[in-house]
Design a protein around this motif. Sequence first.
Motif, PDB file in Angstrom:
ATOM      1  N   ARG A  80       2.642  -0.933 -12.786  1.00  0.00           N
ATOM      2  CA  ARG A  80       1.684  -0.204 -11.958  1.00  0.00           C
ATOM      3  C   ARG A  80       1.226   1.093 -12.633  1.00  0.00           C
ATOM      4  NH1 ARG A  80       4.577   0.114  -7.599  1.00  0.00           N
ATOM      5  NH2 ARG A  80       3.694  -1.683  -6.522  1.00  0.00           N
ATOM      6  N   GLN A  83      -1.321  -3.463  -2.745  1.00  0.00           N
ATOM      7  CA  GLN A  83      -0.292  -2.734  -3.494  1.00  0.00           C
ATOM      8  C   GLN A  83       0.667  -3.678  -4.206  1.00  0.00           C
ATOM      9  OE1 GLN A  83      -0.633  -2.715  -0.226  1.00  0.00           O
ATOM     10  NE2 GLN A  83       1.338  -2.902   0.851  1.00  0.00           N
ATOM     11  N   GLU A  84       0.814  -4.892  -3.686  1.00  0.00           N
ATOM     12  CA  GLU A  84       1.659  -5.888  -4.347  1.00  0.00           C
ATOM     13  C   GLU A  84       0.956  -6.518  -5.542  1.00  0.00           C
ATOM     14  OE1 GLU A  84       4.302  -7.939  -0.924  1.00  0.00           O
ATOM     15  OE2 GLU A  84       2.136  -8.215  -0.692  1.00  0.00           O
TER      16      GLU A  84
END
Length: 214
Positions: free
Chosen positions: A62, A150-151
């Motif tokens: 991320r 977000q995943e």
Amino acid sequence: MDGVRVVLIGGTSHTGKSTVARAVADRLGFAYRSTDGLARHPGRPWPTPEWRVPPHVAAHYRSLTVDELIASVLDHYARLWPRIEELVTGHALAGPDGGGGLVLEGSALWPGRVAGLTVPHTAAVWLTADEEVLAARVRAAAGYDRMEAQERAPVDGFLARMLRFQSLLLGTVGRLGLDRLDTSDGREADALAGEVVAVAAAQHAVGRSGAGSR
């Protein structure tokens, strides 16, 4: 395959390396190993029924750019190479009475290093696939369509690194004239295993039969 004691199968994630390598090992009666078992680097950032994604793995994909992700994994593979070379050399030089042969697979089998091996009885093939096919395989494995935004971010980072890795690998394989097989059509592992064995048997040097890509 007379005389070949080590078969190396490289390529990026989701090209079918593990499945094909196991099929080659079964066909030849060789042991199977993955370079992932030698040392781990942040792997696939999506959960399975048996495994939850550690926070540091999700953060790795991320927070880093694709350039940083590539630099990180290539550095990891460079540090891992002496252990790979030792393993390959040990099996290649063991002789018929020194135990069975070895099929070793993994992304850590960087073509530039493998092509520099001078040990005998060793063959190498790289598996590749079209980018769209690889992306579809990753998203299907991750359950991407069911994920929240977000995943998805770590999966996107993993996929970007994976595709950049293959692009670099293809450039090196092409420049050095090494053997590769395209797995985009999804043909069965047994068929691919037969192709790997045929290519390995034809090689005159590690990774080189003169046939190039197929």
